[in-house]
Design a protein around this motif. Structure first.
Motif, PDB file in Angstrom:
ATOM      1  N   THR A  53       1.086  -1.252   0.122  1.00 37.67           N
ATOM      2  CA  THR A  53       0.416   0.193  -0.044  1.00 37.67           C
ATOM      3  C   THR A  53       0.556   0.643   0.214  1.00 37.67           C
ATOM      4  O   THR A  53       1.157   2.252  -0.342  1.00 37.67           O
ATOM      5  N   GLY A  57       1.495   4.338  -2.853  1.00 38.78           N
ATOM      6  CA  GLY A  57       1.356   5.199  -1.615  1.00 38.78           C
ATOM      7  C   GLY A  57       2.017   6.565  -1.690  1.00 38.78           C
ATOM      8  O   GLY A  57       1.349   7.454  -2.081  1.00 38.78           O
ATOM      9  N   VAL A  74      -7.679   5.344  -7.257  1.00 39.66           N
ATOM     10  CA  VAL A  74      -7.054   3.962  -6.849  1.00 39.66           C
ATOM     11  C   VAL A  74      -7.929   2.994  -6.152  1.00 39.66           C
ATOM     12  O   VAL A  74      -9.328   3.481  -6.333  1.00 39.66           O
ATOM     13  N   THR A  76      -9.977  -0.560  -6.096  1.00 38.50           N
ATOM     14  CA  THR A  76      -9.341  -2.209  -5.178  1.00 38.50           C
ATOM     15  C   THR A  76     -11.069  -3.246  -6.064  1.00 38.50           C
ATOM     16  O   THR A  76     -11.762  -2.461  -5.827  1.00 38.50           O
ATOM     17  N   LEU A  81     -11.478  -3.222   1.262  1.00 34.21           N
ATOM     18  CA  LEU A  81     -10.163  -2.727   1.120  1.00 34.21           C
ATOM     19  C   LEU A  81     -10.563  -0.843   0.919  1.00 34.21           C
ATOM     20  O   LEU A  81      -9.002  -0.683   1.161  1.00 34.21           O
ATOM     21  N   GLN A  84      -9.146   0.996   3.572  1.00 33.13           N
ATOM     22  CA  GLN A  84      -9.090   0.579   4.054  1.00 33.13           C
ATOM     23  C   GLN A  84      -7.337   1.739   3.407  1.00 33.13           C
ATOM     24  O   GLN A  84      -6.798   2.469   4.492  1.00 33.13           O
ATOM     25  N   VAL A  85      -7.467   1.177   2.300  1.00 32.46           N
ATOM     26  CA  VAL A  85      -6.806   2.290   1.564  1.00 32.46           C
ATOM     27  C   VAL A  85      -6.573   3.920   1.916  1.00 32.46           C
ATOM     28  O   VAL A  85      -5.775   4.228   1.255  1.00 32.46           O
ATOM     29  N   MET A  88      -5.180   4.877   4.515  1.00 34.13           N
ATOM     30  CA  MET A  88      -3.478   4.647   4.591  1.00 34.13           C
ATOM     31  C   MET A  88      -3.142   5.722   3.343  1.00 34.13           C
ATOM     32  O   MET A  88      -2.132   6.969   4.562  1.00 34.13           O
ATOM     33  N   VAL A 125     -10.638   6.750  -3.925  1.00 33.00           N
ATOM     34  CA  VAL A 125     -10.461   5.235  -3.957  1.00 33.00           C
ATOM     35  C   VAL A 125     -11.247   4.703  -4.044  1.00 33.00           C
ATOM     36  O   VAL A 125     -12.457   5.269  -3.514  1.00 33.00           O
ATOM     37  N   ASP A 151      -4.989  -2.751  -7.263  1.00 31.95           N
ATOM     38  CA  ASP A 151      -4.756  -3.100  -5.820  1.00 31.95           C
ATOM     39  C   ASP A 151      -5.504  -4.083  -6.218  1.00 31.95           C
ATOM     40  O   ASP A 151      -6.255  -4.500  -6.416  1.00 31.95           O
ATOM     41  N   GLY A 302      -6.296  -8.740   0.835  1.00 32.58           N
ATOM     42  CA  GLY A 302      -6.063  -7.023   1.422  1.00 32.58           C
ATOM     43  C   GLY A 302      -6.099  -6.387   2.641  1.00 32.58           C
ATOM     44  O   GLY A 302      -5.429  -5.549   2.880  1.00 32.58           O
ATOM     45  N   ASP A 304      -5.983  -5.354   6.472  1.00 32.41           N
ATOM     46  CA  ASP A 304      -4.870  -4.977   6.942  1.00 32.41           C
ATOM     47  C   ASP A 304      -5.065  -4.963   8.525  1.00 32.41           C
ATOM     48  O   ASP A 304      -5.741  -4.400   9.131  1.00 32.41           O
TER      49      ASP A 304
END
Ligand code: ADP
Ligand code: MG
Length: 403
Positions: A53, A57, A74, A76, A81, A84-85, A88, A125, A151, A302, A304
């Motif tokens: 990521t 990123g 981005v 996913t 996910l 979450q991305v 981040m 995203v 991703d 993906g 985390d």
């Protein structure tokens, strides 16, 4: 590579990395970040939990900071996910940042997304379905997208998503930088990915199509009738957070109910739940309020959640690659983890496909009738039944720890 400071990053990013307590780049970050900063397209692979990521990123944020008119997208495969991305990315932007963002995922409020889109977000995203919805109603414009990330690339380009991705890409300038990342990359997808990239660099750290280094795998052979009892025994033996993968939404729902009735701290996530339920379930699993998460493959990629210690494959996945992703929910970022697979006689073919993926060079007996051979008395507990031992066993895992 000793320190992020050696990568020549913008001071804003170094401050953000410090706040994240990221000091040393992981191998994929050390390899991909300089190449991406030079403007290359990248087809990147690295094992689950090794920091992909931030590998895309950090160059993404750098691009936004250096080029005030560029925007980034981005995509996913799942809503969780994407969430979450973006989380981040926001940490990498830092709380001083004026760059606005939008999270375009299915099941979430259109009103909120339209509001985010009105503020001309420079980072979007999302998941392909909802992005296409916005394109159809002309609420999003992608004409200034100069930085694109897919991703979990192999999932994004497979049959389920490929058509949607192509529709979205028709709105994005060809003059852009594209970064593709995954832990698995089947040959057909690698070939297909060429269509989306311009003179890409192939950056691979560790082995592609291999499980995380520190995940200890175990196969338990069971009959259908023993399977549930074996699961209960496993849940009792193990401590810490557990994710149990099953095949169907209905099966997930049923199993979570049964476990709750036995006073287990369990919940389920699958595609038939409303998005606010999905959010609630993930939140409570992340916060240690739920110990056992019964999931379909919606949670395979993906996610985390560093404290997951065990992955139980109650049912094997349909696609062998998903096995690597599922067990990659544990043993992340250098941690240890365990995966246990409950294998019934009917699973023989599926396990064989997984075994071939994990151990492509292993010598195998010519399988006259694999199902019979595997469960014959002679082979019952032998290695041959399940091919060679899965990769990632302690002996091999030790030398390959992540960051
Ligand atoms: P992947 O996408 O490769 O599966 P993630 O990007 O989800 O892996 O990262 C896995 C974990 O490692 C996350 O919790 C992330 O915060 C952490 N992480 C990533 N890069 C670093 C780093 N350089 N130093 C410390 N932790 C990191
Ligand atoms: Mg990832």
């Amino acid at each position: 590579m000793q320190h992020f400071a050696e990568l020549g990053l913008r001071p804003e990013l170094l401050t953000a990395l410090k706040a994240l307590k990221f000091t040393t780049p992981t191998p994929i970050q050390a390899a991909a970040i300089p190449a991406a900063l030079e403007g290359h397209d990248i087809m990147g692979t690295a094992q689950t939990g090794t920091g992909k990521t931030a590998a895309f990123g950090i160059p993404l944020i750098t691009r936004l900071l250096n080029h005030p008119h560029d925007t980034a997208l981005v995509m996913t495969p799942t809503r969780e996910l994407a969430t979450q991305v973006l989380d981040m990315m926001q940490k990498l932007l830092g709380n001083q940042s004026k760059i606005s963002t939008a999270l375009l995922i299915g099941g979430a409020s259109m009103g909120t997304q339209l509001e985010q889109l009105r503020r001309s977000p420079r980072l979007i995203v999302g998941t392909p379905g909802r992005i296409n919805d916005h394109l159809a109603r002309r609420s999003v414009k992608l004409g200034s997208t100069r930085f694109l990330v897919l991703d979990e690339t192999d999932r994004m380009l497979d049959m389920g998503f490929g058509v949607q991705i192509d529709k979205i890409l028709a709105h994005i300038p060809k003059d852009r930088q594209t970064l593709l990342f995954s832990a698995t990359l089947p040959a057909n997808i690698l070939k297909l990915s060429g269509k989306y990239l311009r003179s890409p660099l192939r950056i691979a750290t560790g082995e592609t199509n291999a499980p995380a280094a520190r995940v200890k795998q175990e196969n338990i052979k069971v009959s259908d009738s023993e399977k549930y009892t074996q699961l209960l025994a496993q849940l009792d033996q193990r401590q810490g957070s557990i994710i149990v993968f099953v095949k169907t939404k209905h099966g997930a729902e049923k199993m979570a109910k049964k476990l709750k009735a036995l006073k287990h701290s369990a919940d389920t996530i699958h595609g038939d739940l409303r998005q606010n339920q999905r959010d609630r379930v993930i939140r409570s699993f992340r916060n240690y309020q739920t110990r056992i998460l019964v999931a379909t493959d919606i949670a395979a990629r993906g996610l985390d959640i560093p404290h997951i210690e065990h992955v139980i494959n109650y049912d094997l996945p349909q696609a062998p690659e998903d096995y690597i992703h599922r067990i990659g929910r544990t043993a992340r970022n250098g941690a240890e983890g365990e995966a246990v697979n409950l294998i019934t006689p009917q699973d023989q073919k599926k396990w064989h496909a997984i075994d071939v993926l994990l151990n492509p060079d292993a010598k195998r007996e010519p399988a006259v009738n694999p199902a019979m051979a595997a469960f014959s008395r002679k082979n019952r507990y032998g290695r041959r039944s399940f091919g060679s031992l899965p990769r990632g066993h302690a002996a091999r895992g030790a030398k390959k720890s992540a960051a």
